[in-house]
Write an enzyme that holds these catalytic residues in place. Structure first.
Site, mmCIF file in Angstrom:
data_model
loop_
_atom_site.group_PDB
_atom_site.id
_atom_site.type_symbol
_atom_site.label_atom_id
_atom_site.label_comp_id
_atom_site.label_asym_id
_atom_site.label_seq_id
_atom_site.Cartn_x
_atom_site.Cartn_y
_atom_site.Cartn_z
ATOM 1 N N HIS A 1 21.353 49.746 46.647
ATOM 2 C CA HIS A 1 22.602 50.025 45.921
ATOM 3 C C HIS A 1 23.811 49.701 46.804
ATOM 4 C CE1 HIS A 1 20.106 53.291 43.701
ATOM 5 N NE2 HIS A 1 20.375 52.362 42.803
ATOM 6 N N SER B 1 14.991 53.935 43.890
ATOM 7 C CA SER B 1 15.151 55.365 44.186
ATOM 8 C C SER B 1 13.827 56.099 44.004
ATOM 9 C CB SER B 1 16.208 55.980 43.270
ATOM 10 O OG SER B 1 17.453 55.365 43.474
ATOM 11 N N ARG C 1 16.582 43.081 40.618
ATOM 12 C CA ARG C 1 15.589 42.963 41.673
ATOM 13 C C ARG C 1 14.532 41.933 41.288
ATOM 14 N NH1 ARG C 1 15.074 49.289 41.747
ATOM 15 N NH2 ARG C 1 15.781 48.755 39.671
ATOM 16 N N LYS D 1 17.610 63.208 31.177
ATOM 17 C CA LYS D 1 16.787 62.631 32.246
ATOM 18 C C LYS D 1 16.782 63.576 33.436
ATOM 19 C CE LYS D 1 16.423 58.318 34.823
ATOM 20 N NZ LYS D 1 17.070 57.039 35.087
HETATM 21 P P1 ADP Z 1 19.516 53.221 36.393
HETATM 22 O O1 ADP Z 1 18.989 54.602 36.139
HETATM 23 O O2 ADP Z 1 20.687 52.835 35.558
HETATM 24 O O3 ADP Z 1 18.465 52.139 36.495
HETATM 25 P P2 ADP Z 1 19.680 53.071 39.257
HETATM 26 O O4 ADP Z 1 20.412 54.029 40.128
HETATM 27 O O5 ADP Z 1 18.200 53.074 39.366
HETATM 28 O O6 ADP Z 1 20.174 53.387 37.821
HETATM 29 O O7 ADP Z 1 20.216 51.607 39.480
HETATM 30 C C1 ADP Z 1 21.543 51.250 39.249
HETATM 31 C C2 ADP Z 1 21.679 49.745 39.322
HETATM 32 O O8 ADP Z 1 21.348 49.291 40.633
HETATM 33 C C3 ADP Z 1 20.740 48.977 38.400
HETATM 34 O O9 ADP Z 1 21.420 47.833 37.935
HETATM 35 C C4 ADP Z 1 19.599 48.590 39.293
HETATM 36 O O10 ADP Z 1 18.935 47.425 38.838
HETATM 37 C C5 ADP Z 1 20.347 48.320 40.579
HETATM 38 N N1 ADP Z 1 19.483 48.450 41.754
HETATM 39 C C6 ADP Z 1 18.688 49.482 42.082
HETATM 40 N N2 ADP Z 1 18.030 49.240 43.241
HETATM 41 C C7 ADP Z 1 18.420 48.002 43.660
HETATM 42 C C8 ADP Z 1 18.086 47.159 44.771
HETATM 43 N N3 ADP Z 1 17.183 47.532 45.676
HETATM 44 N N4 ADP Z 1 18.675 45.947 44.850
HETATM 45 C C9 ADP Z 1 19.559 45.561 43.891
HETATM 46 N N5 ADP Z 1 19.914 46.293 42.831
HETATM 47 C C10 ADP Z 1 19.362 47.505 42.698
#
Ligand code: ADP
Length: 164
Positions: free
Chosen positions: A25, A136, A98, A49
């Site tokens: 992130h 995460s 990703r 959630k």
């Molecule tokens: P959500 O619950 O909306 O998926 P996340 O916190 O999991 O929220 O992710 C937020 C954004 O960050 C999403 O667009 C996700 O694809 C992106 N993201 C999460 N991990 C990575 C990573 N390792 N590299 C690039 N983008 C990421």
């Protein structure tokens, strides 16, 4: 800041659960901060959630990690993302990609959002290869099993993960 500047200012929203924020992130956020005048990291408060960390904890961890980026703000929202974007007068939504597995969901969400709000554009930033496997939920799983997550998340998050 003059009026003209305000009109042309590019404000982007980066929404997510950030439960917790990872180095993946942070990489997206720091790259977005170079592309846009202002980036709002919008933490989803989704009562349906179940999250590991409370909304305030998730925001606090993000804020801690983003002190060095003055044009990045951390906020939260409920309800529809496009409503929040309109409220903040942002015309850009940023999402990270990703693997191919992200594509279907992101594609559907971007197209649905465009249908509802054609004036808002979703922009995708490709993950850095170092973080392409990082999520995460993966981090939480490793931490739960007693593994070392210090290469995957910032220090403040390592500490929080040790507490739970
Ligand atoms: P959500 O619950 O909306 O998926 P996340 O916190 O999991 O929220 O992710 C937020 C954004 O960050 C999403 O667009 C996700 O694809 C992106 N993201 C999460 N991990 C990575 C990573 N390792 N590299 C690039 N983008 C990421």
């Amino acid at each position: 800041m003059g009026k003209r500047y305000l009109i042309f200012m590019k404000k982007a929203i980066y929404p997510g659960s950030f439960d917790p924020v990872t180095n993946g992130h942070l990489d997206i956020i720091s790259r977005a901060a170079q592309l846009f005048d202002e980036v709002i990291v919008a933490v989803i408060r989704n009562p349906d959630k179940k999250t590991k960390f409370s909304l305030s904890k998730r925001k606090k961890m993000l804020k801690n990690c983003l002190l060095g980026l003055p044009n990045v703000k951390v906020n939260n929202f409920d309800g529809l993302l496009i409503d929040y974007a309109r409220l903040r007068e942002a015309k850009i939504i940023i999402r990270g990609l990703r693997a191919v597995s992200d594509f279907d969901y992101e594609f559907q969400m971007a197209l649905t959002n465009r249908k509802m709000a054609p004036e808002i554009e979703t922009i995708f930033l490709m993950t850095d290869y170092r973080y392409s496997y990082l999520s995460s939920s993966f981090v939480k799983q490793i931490a739960r099993l007693g593994g070392d997550v210090s290469a995957l998340v910032p220090g403040a998050v390592v500490k929080e993960l040790r507490r739970i």
